[in-house]
Enzyme design. Sequence first.
Site, PDB file in Angstrom:
ATOM      1  CB  SER A  46      -0.961   0.004   1.198  1.00  0.00           C
ATOM      2  OG  SER A  46      -0.242  -0.125   2.404  1.00  0.00           O
ATOM      3  N   GLY A  47       2.161   1.147   0.238  1.00  0.00           N
ATOM      4  CA  GLY A  47       3.038   2.323   0.157  1.00  0.00           C
ATOM      5  C   GLY A  47       3.598   2.792   1.489  1.00  0.00           C
ATOM      6  CB  THR A  50       6.951   4.138  -0.705  1.00  0.00           C
ATOM      7  OG1 THR A  50       7.188   2.851  -1.285  1.00  0.00           O
ATOM      8  CG2 THR A  50       7.309   5.220  -1.691  1.00  0.00           C
ATOM      9  CD  GLU A 165       5.144  -4.218   8.980  1.00  0.00           C
ATOM     10  OE1 GLU A 165       4.848  -4.646  10.114  1.00  0.00           O
ATOM     11  OE2 GLU A 165       4.339  -4.087   8.052  1.00  0.00           O
TER      12      GLU A 165
HETATM   13  N1  LIG Z   1      12.536   0.166  -5.074  1.00  0.00           N
HETATM   14  C1  LIG Z   1      11.388  -0.101  -5.698  1.00  0.00           C
HETATM   15  N2  LIG Z   1      11.316  -0.176  -7.036  1.00  0.00           N
HETATM   16  C2  LIG Z   1      10.142  -0.430  -7.652  1.00  0.00           C
HETATM   17  N3  LIG Z   1       8.966  -0.628  -7.041  1.00  0.00           N
HETATM   18  C3  LIG Z   1       8.971  -0.578  -5.690  1.00  0.00           C
HETATM   19  C4  LIG Z   1      10.175  -0.314  -4.955  1.00  0.00           C
HETATM   20  N4  LIG Z   1       9.884  -0.334  -3.626  1.00  0.00           N
HETATM   21  C5  LIG Z   1       8.563  -0.589  -3.548  1.00  0.00           C
HETATM   22  N5  LIG Z   1       8.021  -0.743  -4.774  1.00  0.00           N
HETATM   23  C6  LIG Z   1       6.602  -0.983  -5.065  1.00  0.00           C
HETATM   24  O1  LIG Z   1       5.839   0.106  -4.549  1.00  0.00           O
HETATM   25  C7  LIG Z   1       4.640  -0.357  -3.940  1.00  0.00           C
HETATM   26  C8  LIG Z   1       4.618   0.079  -2.475  1.00  0.00           C
HETATM   27  O2  LIG Z   1       5.683  -0.602  -1.821  1.00  0.00           O
HETATM   28  P1  LIG Z   1       5.987  -0.403  -0.267  1.00  0.00           P
HETATM   29  O3  LIG Z   1       7.207  -1.205   0.030  1.00  0.00           O
HETATM   30  O4  LIG Z   1       6.022   1.030   0.033  1.00  0.00           O
HETATM   31  O5  LIG Z   1       4.680  -1.059   0.384  1.00  0.00           O
HETATM   32  P2  LIG Z   1       4.394  -1.466   1.900  1.00  0.00           P
HETATM   33  O6  LIG Z   1       3.059  -0.915   2.241  1.00  0.00           O
HETATM   34  O7  LIG Z   1       5.532  -1.083   2.750  1.00  0.00           O
HETATM   35  O8  LIG Z   1       4.277  -3.053   1.784  1.00  0.00           O
HETATM   36  P3  LIG Z   1       4.683  -4.197   2.891  1.00  0.00           P
HETATM   37  O9  LIG Z   1       3.592  -4.199   3.939  1.00  0.00           O
HETATM   38  O10 LIG Z   1       4.685  -5.455   2.074  1.00  0.00           O
HETATM   39  O11 LIG Z   1       6.025  -3.856   3.449  1.00  0.00           O
HETATM   40  C9  LIG Z   1       4.621  -1.877  -4.110  1.00  0.00           C
HETATM   41  O12 LIG Z   1       3.816  -2.177  -5.225  1.00  0.00           O
HETATM   42  C10 LIG Z   1       6.081  -2.224  -4.386  1.00  0.00           C
HETATM   43  O13 LIG Z   1       6.193  -3.360  -5.224  1.00  0.00           O
END
Ligand SMILES: Nc1ncnc2c1ncn2[C@@H]1O[C@H](COP(=O)(O)OP(=O)(O)OP(=O)(O)O)[C@@H](O)[C@H]1O
Length: 271
Positions: A46-47, A50, A165
């Site tokens: 969900s991001g 990021t 996390e």
């Molecule tokens: N370095 C990267 N290059 C390309 N895509 C990325 C990169 N990092 C994350 N993504 C993509 O961006 C989106 C958000 O990723 P993010 O890691 O922020 O999610 P998250 O909410 O932290 O997920 P999780 O709970 O699995 O850790 C996902 O679709 C992921 O595949």
Amino acid sequence: MALEISLEDVSLVYNRGTHLELKALEGVSVTFRNDESVLLLGHTGSGKSTLLKVISQLLRPSEGRVLINGRECSEPKIFMKKIGICFQFPEDQFLCETVFDEIAFASRNFNLDQIESRVMKAIEAVGLDETYLDKSPFSLSQGEARKVALASVIAHEPDLLLLDEPFIALDYQGKHVIRSFVRSWIQQRHGLILVSHSLDHTIDLVNRVIVLESGKIVYDGSVENFIFENAAQRSKLQSEVVEIWYQLLKLGEKPSSLEDLIQKAADRIIV
Ligand SMILES: Nc1ncnc2c1ncn2[C@@H]1O[C@H](COP(=O)(O)OP(=O)(O)OP(=O)(O)O)[C@@H](O)[C@H]1O
Ligand SMILES: [Mg+2]
């Protein structure tokens, strides 16, 4: 010192212009301060991670602005001294050959004094002992690595801690130690932004919840409001802890901690 981080209409696109292009954040406007504890909640992808990297200036937004105390950050080193960010995967942040050097790294980088006592204090706060100090951070179990990663971002005494996390790979005792640490961190009026896909270990540690869905903020408000008035979001979590918390709120009880939740729920059980 007061620290306010504001994101204005931030979007983040990975691999822009390639067939792998992906919009991970879209139109995010939000402000964080170092006198509150916030949970970033959301399903996998969900991001959340990021967003944490954008907040901490490790990723530059594709669109929009990030303001530190109302201005664009012109001195990243001063900003980085105010924050401590713990990555989702601890090995991503390790740089040194020993645990001691790893935990001392930021403090040395910021030319702080009393390095040894900072390291000892940090390692004690996360529930490890000095036998770990000569080990390689890359030789540790996942739970140990997570604790060392946390110690390495608190030794320089930042104002705002960003934890991605922090409970994953920890056993019951490890979760207990980190929860106690986070609780005393908040009690000392330091800021916290905690990322998790669950409220189970975090519900009593934060006072604000932000929910991300497909890179957008779909909820930003108090924990109590989130649980009590947000049936759709609540049921998506499928959490027994949240459900019991909700039932107690409905009965006019306000649990103050997970331990208090268990006690209050037990008191209600009629044998
Ligand atoms: N370095 C990267 N290059 C390309 N895509 C990325 C990169 N990092 C994350 N993504 C993509 O961006 C989106 C958000 O990723 P993010 O890691 O922020 O999610 P998250 O909410 O932290 O997920 P999780 O709970 O699995 O850790 C996902 O679709 C992921 O595949
Ligand atoms: Mg993540």
